[in-house]
Design an enzyme around this catalytic site. Structure first.
Site, mmCIF file in Angstrom:
data_model
loop_
_atom_site.group_PDB
_atom_site.id
_atom_site.type_symbol
_atom_site.label_atom_id
_atom_site.label_comp_id
_atom_site.label_asym_id
_atom_site.label_seq_id
_atom_site.Cartn_x
_atom_site.Cartn_y
_atom_site.Cartn_z
ATOM 1 N N GLN A 136 -52.668 3.187 -17.621
ATOM 2 C CA GLN A 136 -52.196 4.432 -17.026
ATOM 3 C C GLN A 136 -53.308 5.227 -16.345
ATOM 4 O O GLN A 136 -53.037 6.069 -15.501
ATOM 5 C CB GLN A 136 -51.525 5.284 -18.107
ATOM 6 C CG GLN A 136 -50.263 4.617 -18.638
ATOM 7 C CD GLN A 136 -49.579 5.434 -19.712
ATOM 8 O OE1 GLN A 136 -49.830 5.228 -20.895
ATOM 9 N NE2 GLN A 136 -48.736 6.368 -19.339
ATOM 10 N N HIS A 166 -51.376 -1.370 -25.883
ATOM 11 C CA HIS A 166 -50.549 -0.259 -25.408
ATOM 12 C C HIS A 166 -49.710 -0.755 -24.222
ATOM 13 O O HIS A 166 -50.084 -0.599 -23.061
ATOM 14 C CB HIS A 166 -51.439 0.929 -25.010
ATOM 15 C CG HIS A 166 -50.688 2.220 -24.838
ATOM 16 N ND1 HIS A 166 -50.953 3.362 -25.571
ATOM 17 C CD2 HIS A 166 -49.667 2.556 -24.020
ATOM 18 C CE1 HIS A 166 -50.136 4.337 -25.199
ATOM 19 N NE2 HIS A 166 -49.351 3.877 -24.253
ATOM 20 N N ASN A 226 -48.916 0.205 -30.042
ATOM 21 C CA ASN A 226 -48.285 1.477 -29.676
ATOM 22 C C ASN A 226 -46.779 1.311 -29.473
ATOM 23 O O ASN A 226 -46.345 0.447 -28.705
ATOM 24 C CB ASN A 226 -48.893 1.987 -28.365
ATOM 25 C CG ASN A 226 -48.309 3.337 -27.969
ATOM 26 O OD1 ASN A 226 -48.559 4.345 -28.643
ATOM 27 N ND2 ASN A 226 -47.512 3.370 -26.920
ATOM 28 N N GLU A 227 -45.997 2.108 -30.166
ATOM 29 C CA GLU A 227 -44.560 2.292 -29.937
ATOM 30 C C GLU A 227 -43.769 0.987 -29.749
ATOM 31 O O GLU A 227 -43.188 0.750 -28.679
ATOM 32 C CB GLU A 227 -44.348 3.191 -28.714
ATOM 33 C CG GLU A 227 -44.920 4.574 -28.873
ATOM 34 C CD GLU A 227 -44.650 5.482 -27.673
ATOM 35 O OE1 GLU A 227 -44.192 4.995 -26.627
ATOM 36 O OE2 GLU A 227 -44.910 6.689 -27.781
HETATM 37 O O1 IFM Z 1 -46.946 7.706 -21.190
HETATM 38 C C1 IFM Z 1 -46.326 7.379 -22.390
HETATM 39 C C2 IFM Z 1 -47.269 6.618 -23.284
HETATM 40 O O2 IFM Z 1 -47.753 5.468 -22.674
HETATM 41 C C3 IFM Z 1 -46.575 6.222 -24.567
HETATM 42 N N1 IFM Z 1 -45.887 7.333 -25.190
HETATM 43 C C4 IFM Z 1 -45.081 8.194 -24.360
HETATM 44 C C5 IFM Z 1 -45.864 8.613 -23.127
HETATM 45 C C6 IFM Z 1 -44.990 9.519 -22.234
HETATM 46 O O3 IFM Z 1 -43.870 8.821 -21.804
#
Ligand code: IFM
Length: 429
Positions: free
Chosen positions: A21, A113, A157-158
């Site tokens: 990002q 991520h 992550n997530e």
């Molecule tokens: O930008 C994302 C991030 O990569 C992971 N969690 C949520 C953020 C906002 O959408």
């Protein structure tokens, strides 16, 4: 002002980013490839040029009183081809981590991520249990090369978010639609990846802290008195919170809580594919509901509720992401303050919260949404790559320095409250 600070001395205050990002030019991962193939609406391109500008960005973080920073390393830079490690990439990340340490900022390092090296994506990523071996090898490499510089590790992550976008809604690579089997395998595979990384990091590095970052919406029934709404909310909560945390939570030194919103769920007939319900977009009670530019409801109470709930795990909780996509600076500052208040309430109730990391340090590439959503404490100019501090960055610095929450009414970050005619000092009686 009370004498006792709202946040303990050891509390981590900082922001979070992720490699794809912010870095720019991540040429060897599945996102870059899909962007080039025109399968995504936006391209990350140079992103924020953080790959070159990281020192300047960490100067900003330090100048604004951050004592921690969450970042991810890009697996596809480290291992662009299967089994071929690029030593230059590891050297780069050593310099990045040293730059943080040199500024007195504690790195919180994420190993995975959302992006995958193309070869790993082509092999089926997390949907194939055998692929775990490749991730384990990568973790060994990173532990060996960078382990002396990192005390806080976020393994993955997530998982639920990746599973949903990659296999159910189909807006992220590999663009699967309605493939619940692949989604379930992804969550399972990433939970296993977490547990494997946990063992490797502890075996190699001893006394480090290892957790994973969980996307933690607070799920509620729209009409609590309606059995079907309650059932829909329960199903959603099981899938999004209870099961994924239970799956990965065996070995865990801390839980990363990524909190943005609540899901107000109402029953939908024939909604099996949506876990029996959907988000209610209409009004709820008398107060108007507020939404971010991502369409997520702003609901700070949910952060306190999630922290209280996850405290049952018996490990410290790190708010590993929380933030707002908006162009309204007062709303951003208020969001920050309201969520830090929620954290402070949880702390007062005895919940072990060890830190709070804002998403994000900079405006950046918001995946399929491109560069439009602005989450940064610092605005990014995508032409000159200049960074500009937003009022929320100043407010955050003030709180991090004093470890106290300001009184919103007397804070320069908010417009004075509207005073009705009858309340004015010169009002006639
Ligand atoms: O930008 C994302 C991030 O990569 C992971 N969690 C949520 C953020 C906002 O959408």
């Amino acid at each position: 002002m009370s004498t006792r600070p709202d946040f303990p001395e050891t509390f981590l205050f900082g922001a979070a980013t992720a490699a794809h990002q912010v870095e720019g030019d991540n040429r060897h991962n599945d996102w870059w490839r899909a962007e080039r193939q025109g399968r995504l609406p936006h391209s990350s391109g140079a992103a924020c040029r953080h790959f070159e500008l990281y020192e300047q960005d960490f100067d900003l973080a330090r100048g604004f009183a951050h004592n921690a920073h969450r970042l991810s390393i890009e697996w596809s830079r480290i291992e662009p081809r299967e089994g071929r490690v690029d030593p230059a990439a590891l050297d780069h990340y050593r310099r990045v981590l040293e730059a943080l340490r040199g500024r007195g900022i504690e790195p919180v390092l994420t190993l995975h991520h959302f992006t995958h090296p193309c070869w790993f994506a082509d092999a089926g990523a997390w949907t194939r249990p055998d692929n775990l071996r490749a991730f384990a090898r990568y973790v060994e490499t990173v532990a060996e090369a960078l382990g002396d510089l990192v005390g806080w590790w976020v393994t993955v992550n997530e998982p639920t978010v990746l599973a949903k976008h990659a296999h159910v809604t189909g807006d992220w690579p590999p663009f699967g639609r309605g493939d619940w089997k692949a989604a379930r395998r992804t969550v399972l595979g990433m939970s296993r990846a977490h547990r494997t990384a946990y063992d490797i990091l502890h075996r190699r590095l001893g006394d480090v802290r290892v957790g994973f970052a969980h996307s933690a919406p607070w799920v509620m029934a729209r009409r609590p008195a309606t059995l079907l709404d309650r059932f829909a909310a329960l199903s959603r909560d099981l899938a999004l919170n209870r099961l994924p945390v239970r799956l990965a939570a065996g070995p865990l030194d801390f839980l990363g809580v990524n909190y943005y919103t609540r899901a107000l769920v109402h029953w939908r007939p024939r909604g099996t594919a949506r876990l029996f319900g959907e988000d209610w977009p209409g009004p709820d009670g008398e107060e108007p509901r507020r939404f971010s530019e991502m369409g997520w409801e702003v609901w700070p109470q949910g952060l306190e509720l999630q922290l209280r709930r996850f405290s049952a795990l018996g490990v410290p909780l790190l708010v590993s992401e929380n933030g707002l996509a908006t162009g309204d600076e007062e709303a951003r500052s208020r969001f920050l303050l309201d969520h830090l208040r929620a954290v402070a309430r949880a702390l007062r109730a005895g919940v072990q919260v060890c830190g709070y990391l804002w998403w994000s340090l900079l405006d950046n590439f918001e995946w399929a949404e491109g560069f439009r959503p602005r989450f940064g404490l610092f605005a990014t100019d995508y032409v000159s790559f200049a960074r500009t501090a937003r009022p929320a960055a100043e407010l955050f610095a003030e709180i991090a320095r004093s470890r106290r929450l300001p009184d919103a009414l007397n804070s320069p970050y908010f417009a004075p409250p509207a005073v009705s005619r009858r309340q004015r000092p010169d009002a006639r009686r």
